[in-house]
Structure formats: structure tokens, C-alpha cells
Design an enzyme around this catalytic site. Structure first.
Site, PDB file in Angstrom:
ATOM      1  N   GLY A 174       0.845  -1.192   0.000  1.00  0.00           N
ATOM      2  CA  GLY A 174       0.000   0.000   0.000  1.00  0.00           C
ATOM      3  C   GLY A 174       0.875   1.234   0.000  1.00  0.00           C
ATOM      4  O   GLY A 174       2.072   1.158   0.288  1.00  0.00           O
ATOM      5  N   CYS A 209       5.308  -6.216   1.679  1.00  0.00           N
ATOM      6  CA  CYS A 209       5.703  -4.806   1.683  1.00  0.00           C
ATOM      7  C   CYS A 209       4.993  -4.053   2.821  1.00  0.00           C
ATOM      8  O   CYS A 209       5.232  -4.321   3.986  1.00  0.00           O
ATOM      9  CB  CYS A 209       5.437  -4.196   0.305  1.00  0.00           C
ATOM     10  N   TYR A 210       4.065  -3.144   2.506  1.00  0.00           N
ATOM     11  CA  TYR A 210       3.344  -2.437   3.566  1.00  0.00           C
ATOM     12  C   TYR A 210       2.654  -3.434   4.511  1.00  0.00           C
ATOM     13  O   TYR A 210       2.608  -3.230   5.725  1.00  0.00           O
ATOM     14  CB  TYR A 210       2.306  -1.491   2.946  1.00  0.00           C
ATOM     15  N   GLU A 232       4.741 -10.955  -6.317  1.00  0.00           N
ATOM     16  CA  GLU A 232       3.687 -11.126  -7.323  1.00  0.00           C
ATOM     17  C   GLU A 232       4.029 -10.520  -8.682  1.00  0.00           C
ATOM     18  O   GLU A 232       3.404 -10.861  -9.678  1.00  0.00           O
ATOM     19  CB  GLU A 232       2.366 -10.530  -6.797  1.00  0.00           C
ATOM     20  N   ASP A 261     -17.063 -12.358 -22.974  1.00  0.00           N
ATOM     21  CA  ASP A 261     -17.755 -12.575 -21.699  1.00  0.00           C
ATOM     22  C   ASP A 261     -19.184 -13.088 -21.907  1.00  0.00           C
ATOM     23  O   ASP A 261     -19.562 -14.120 -21.373  1.00  0.00           O
ATOM     24  CB  ASP A 261     -17.805 -11.291 -20.861  1.00  0.00           C
ATOM     25  N   HIS A 279       8.045  -7.545  -3.609  1.00  0.00           N
ATOM     26  CA  HIS A 279       6.766  -7.923  -4.220  1.00  0.00           C
ATOM     27  C   HIS A 279       6.925  -9.224  -5.014  1.00  0.00           C
ATOM     28  O   HIS A 279       7.293  -9.184  -6.190  1.00  0.00           O
ATOM     29  CB  HIS A 279       6.274  -6.808  -5.146  1.00  0.00           C
ATOM     30  N   LYS A 299     -10.400 -11.999 -16.394  1.00  0.00           N
ATOM     31  CA  LYS A 299     -10.599 -12.130 -17.839  1.00  0.00           C
ATOM     32  C   LYS A 299      -9.894 -13.362 -18.425  1.00  0.00           C
ATOM     33  O   LYS A 299     -10.464 -14.083 -19.241  1.00  0.00           O
ATOM     34  CB  LYS A 299     -10.074 -10.862 -18.527  1.00  0.00           C
TER      35      LYS A 299
END
Ligand code: XMP
Length: 542
Positions: free
Chosen positions: A78, A105-106, A194, A250, A192, A398
Site C-alpha cells: 500500500g 511490503c506495507y 507477485e 464474456d 513484491h 478475464k
């Protein structure tokens, strides 16, 4: 969610009793979002390990979490500093739940501060790539190579660990880059894992999911399809469902999924507003009706849409009018074809995520409450519809929808189709939309697509289309002076449509498009190439 499914898992789900509808979710990880731009990415990375994950507000209480019963909790990064006034923190009771926690992190700094450690502004922040030097290669860092690259982005650092914690890894600038309290199963990483720049971040996430949270791989495409079908059948019974079909991935995936679940109880409504590309309405009907025998009501509303936007030149007004008219037609036609009990919508997970809003209330210094992102699905249907809603794709990203599309045998030409805006060609004709201009753009656009297919480069682009400008320029063809419209060629590459770059397309392709459009489309005497990225440009011109 991956497309490879071990038969044993699919069986587990198939044999689950109907009332145990959360079979996939029972193995879930909760991500508490502190406002990081990467929170959704964490959710996707976890799902890639075949375990379901959801992004929740950092305000989610320990009691709410207890009821959700996640196998693990991740505290996201964050933009704040934990020592700022009103900095977001989690419910301290979370530390007594007995559930493993990974702070990123945060999130790690919140963990350290709440458990009695110290966080301070670092002498030197660390931004960008850093080599992760491993001190203890147990559980969280198992199979992570010493000195592999991890992505750092922090100005604050942990200066004192809470009791019971030890350091798992450091970097040149950050002594506590990864920390752990293994007995309590609390872990923190300053980097991070990710983001793609963290080359072995996925291994770390996998370790957390499997070794520390003891998850099972239950989030697979086949398991999702099985469960979605079972849920829809249980909910709908023998009632009727209406779906507004646009031809995009979709609504098409949803149509195929629902057709599997309830067959002819599904009616798709396809409203042709007259702004589709050449031969697209026909192709859609061909695929759905003739090839797959899915009931589609084709509504030809071309005249009325065109009449409504006659003389309108303002882009926003055009969009608004088209949106309103869509709702009108939808209401009239659903009344004519109905009654229907349910309306199916292709709402996706990013549309419904409740994430942290990091805006600060100027009066209280507090961060303002959870925000639900708006979405413009199915051309924006009215909010006061009399139908009950079903939204079977609401848990999917998606890329997961595409996998489901493939699993329910949606043709590749729809699964991998370029995005196409709801208002269609109407927002690719700048200024007033007239039948003549529509005809010109439709023909030019058709040639652009043909040439792209012919050069086998369709999938090299995020989108590829023409835009008609309402101005004329002078040209010469044969011995004749011409005075005609230019067509703008827009070829872009992108990951998600949020940012984009103009494509460095081969000159041969540009040349063949230009030659054919100018020679074959009456009313066009010039083709120009848009070399603007997004930002500052947008992909569409209106
Ligand atoms: P822009 O032009 O904002 O577009 O860079 C980003 C992406 O969104 C698509 N787009 C739309 N999609 N309804 C849609 O379903 C719309 O009204 C709409 N407007 C833009 C655009 O094609 C691009 O992929």
C-alpha cells in the site's frame, strides 16, 4: 485456475452434494487490500497455483474472516507509511485466528508494527530489482535460489522484529527482507513476489499456499465449469433466463456455459444497433444458432439507433444516447419475448472487487470506506430491472473467462477476438454518424481485418481498426482530382487495455492496407497511421 485438471479433483467436485456449493472456495486465500496497485495481481498469482483467492478490504474484521475461513491471509502492499496518522491497519484480532498470514511490503510493516516491532523511514529506500540473499531456506523460501531477483519498492524498513520472528533473507539495503515466526505461521516479505520482475516470486507464493497454508489444488477450469453448471441448475430450476449477447468473449462464454446448464431455458437477445463490423451480426447468428443451436433472438434496431444519433457530434452524448436506446430496446423486447425469471450478466471479478480506497477524508484524516468499482457491462443495463440476476462469471478474471470459454467449446474466433466497444463503429466515426460514413468505415475496416488475417498477424495486436475522420483532403486518382475522407489506421499492443502502445507493424502490412483501402473504398483517398501510445492517447478516438 489452469486448464489442466487432474481427474481426481474434477471427480471430487462432481460428487459434492448440491448444498456444498462452496467446494471451490473452501480452499481459499483472503487478500486484505491496503491500496496496492498489485492486489489483484496477488489474487491472480495465487489462482495460478490452482487455489481460489479473493481481494477484500483491509477493514474486513477478524470475525468476518473467521466465517470465511480462509486457509491463509495475505496483507497487500500500500502507498502509506504505518506511522502516518490514519494509516490503514487490519483488525488486531486477526493475529489470534490461528490462520497463516503473509505480509507483503506495507502488509509486512503492518504485521511488524501490530506485533510489537519497529518500522522506520529507511536511510535509503529501495526501488527496483534487488538480489535476495537467503539466510534460512526453510518453508517460505524453499527452492528459491540464493541471490535471485526480487522487486523492491519501499521507503520504510523494519528496524526491529517483533518477538519470536527471525530473518529469512536480506538484500544489500534491507537487512529484514523476509521474516518469519514459523510457530505462528506469520511471514513477511519486503519485496513484491507477485510482479514479473521477481523471477522466483511464484515459487515463494506456491510455498506459502501449499507448504504453509496446506491448500489443495481445487481451483481448476473443469472444476469451475462443473460447479457453475450445478449452481445455475439448482438456482434456476425450470425457469427461464434471458441474456443480452454482444458477441464479446464474456457474454458468449456465459451463453455457452448457460446453454450447457439449462439448454433451451436460455434465450439470448442480440440487439443489432447497426454499428457492428461488416458481417459480424451474420457470423454471430451463424455460430450461435446454426452451429451450436443456442436460441438467439436477433433484434434489428439499426434504423432506430441511427435516427436517435442523427446530428449528434459530441462523443459523450453519442455514447449516452446509444446506451439509453439500448436499454429501451432491451426492455421492449424482453417484455415481448418474456416473461423471464432471470437475467444473466457477464460481470467479472474485477468489476466486483471491494478494494481499499486510499483516499484520505480531509476532515478526519481517515481513509474513506470501501469502494466498489463501477462497470459498464452488457452495454449498461438499467438498475431497476424486474429480473433476478445470475452472474456465474463474477469470480473470474478475464484470462480465466477465456479458459472457461475454451472448456465450454466456444470457438476460438470468439475466445481470442479483439475487444470491441459497445457503441461500435459509432465512436469510430468522429462527428456525425451518417449511413454513408458508416458504409465507408465498415468497408475500410473490413479490408483492414482481411489484410491482418492474410498476414497472419491478428494475434500480434490487442486491437486493429480504422477510424473515419469527418474532414476531406485532396488527392489524385488516375487523372482525377479527389476530395475525400481519410481513414486512420489504429494498430495497438496492450496487456489489459489500460495502457497501450502503437504497434511497430511491418511496412508491407501498412502498405497493403493503405493500397487496398484507397483503391477499393469509394469516399476514401488517404490512410494515416496513428502513432500515439496510451497514455496520452486512448485506444478509441471517441
Ligand atoms: P480506451 O479508448 O479508453 O479503451 O483506451 C480501452 C479499451 O476499452 C474498450 N472500450 C469499450 N469497451 N464499451 C466497451 O465494452 C465501451 O463503451 C468501450 N469504450 C472503449 C476499447 O476498445 C479498449 O479495448
Amino acid at each position: 485456475m489452469t486448464s489442466q485438471t487432474q481427474p481426481s479433483q474434477a471427480q471430487t467436485v462432481t460428487s459434492t452434494a448440491p448444498d456444498e456449493s462452496s467446494a471451490l472456495n473452501r480452499q481459499m486465500l483472503a487478500i486484505l487490500d491496503f491500496g496496492s496497485q498489485y492486489s489483484e495481481l496477488i489474487a491472480r498469482r495465487i489462482r495460478e497455483t490452482e487455489v481460489y483467492s479473493e481481494v477484500l478490504s483491509y477493514r474486513t474484521s477478524a470475525e468476518q474472516l473467521r466465517q470465511l475461513n480462509p486457509k491463509g491471509i495475505i496483507l497487500s502492499g500500500g502507498p502509506s507509511s504505518v506511522y502516518d496518522k490514519g494509516a490503514p491497519v487490519c483488525d488486531p484480532e486477526i493475529w489470534n485466528l490461528g490462520i497463516p498470514v503473509l505480509g507483503v511490503c506495507y502488509g509486512m510493516q503492518v504485521m511488524v508494527q501490530q506485533l510489537g516491532g519497529q518500522v522506520e523511514r529507511a536511510d535509503r529506500g529501495e526501488y527496483g530489482k534487488a538480489a535476495l540473499l537467503i539466510d534460512q531456506s526453510a518453508d517460505l523460501l524453499a527452492d528459491v535460489t540464493h541471490a535471485s531477483t526480487m522487486w523492491m519498492s519501499h521507503g520504510d524498513s523494519v528496524t526491529q522484529l517483533p518477538e519470536g520472528f527471525s530473518v529469512l533473507a536480506h538484500t544489500e539495503n534491507t537487512p529484514q527482507a523476509a521474516i518469519a515466526h514459523p510457530q505462528k505461521r506469520f511471514y513477511g516479505v519486503q519485496f513484491h513476489p507477485e510482479v514479473v520482475h521477481s523471477t522466483e516470486g511464484s515459487a515463494l507464493i506456491r510455498n506459502f499456499v501449499y507448504s504453509i497454508c496446506n491448500c489443495q489444488p481445487t481451483w481448476t477450469t473443469a472444476a469451475f465449469v462443473e460447479e457453475a453448471i450445478r449452481e445455475v441448475r439448482a438456482k434456476v430450476g425450470n425457469q427461464r433466463v434471458l441474456l443480452a449477447l454482444s458477441g464479446g468473449v464474456d457474454s458468449s462464454t456465459l451463453a455457452f456455459l448457460l446453454h450447457r446448464a439449462i439448454g433451451d431455458q436460455l434465450t439470448c437477445m442480440f440487439i443489432d444497433q447497426g454499428f457492428m463490423r461488416k458481417r459480424e451480426p451474420e457470423r454471430l447468428i451463424e455460430i450461435f444458432k446454426n452451429q451450436f443451436h443456442i436460441s438467439v433472438e436477433y433484434i434489428n434496431a439499426r434504423e432506430r439507433f441511427l435516427a436517435k444519433i442523427q446530428g449528434i457530434t459530441d462523443p459523450e452524448e453519442k455514447r449516452k444516447i446509444i446506451g439509453h436506446e439500448f436499454i429501451r430496446v432491451f426492455e421492449e423486447e424482453s417484455a415481448r419475448l418474456g416473461p423471464f425469471d432471470y437475467l444473466a450478466q457477464g460481470t467479472l471479478y474485477p468489476d466486483v472487487i471491494e478494494s481499499a480506497d486510499t483516499n484520505v477524508d480531509p476532515q478526519t484524516g481517515e481513509r474513506v470506506a470501501v469502494k466498489i468499482k463501477s462497470h459498464h457491462n452488457v452495454g449498461g443495463l438499467p438498475k431497476d430491472l424486474r429480473f433476478k440476476l445470475i452472474e456465474p462469471l463474477r469470480k473470474l478474471f478475464k484470462d480465466e473467462v477465456r479458459r472457461v470459454g475454451i472448456a465450454v467449446e466456444l470457438p476460438d474466433e470468439i475466445v481470442r477476438r479483439h475487444p470491441f466497444p459497445g457503441p461500435g463503429l459509432a465512436i469510430r466515426i468522429l462527428g456525425e454518424v451518417t449511413p454513408e460514413r458508416l458504409h465507408i468505415l465498415r468497408e475500410a475496416d473490413y479490408i483492414i481485418r482481411q489484410e491482418i488475417r492474410r498476414s497472419d498477424s491478428y494475434h500480434d495486436f490487442w486491437q486493429a481498426f480504422g477510424v473515419l475522420l469527418p474532414v476531406r483532403s485532396v488527392g489524385v486518382m488516375g487523372d482525377q482530382r479527389t476530395y475525400a475522407y481519410p481513414i486512420v489506421l489504429r494498430l495497438v499492443s496492450s496487456e489489459d487495455g489500460m495502457t497501450a502502445d502503437w504497434s511497430r507493424a511491418p511496412y508491407e502490412l501498412l502498405e497493403s492496407i493503405s493500397n487496398r483501402v484507397v483503391n477499393e473504398v469509394e469516399g476514401v483517398n488517404r490512410v494515416v497511421y496513428d502513432i500515439t501510445s496510451k497514455p496520452p492517447g486512448t485506444i478509441e478516438w471517441e
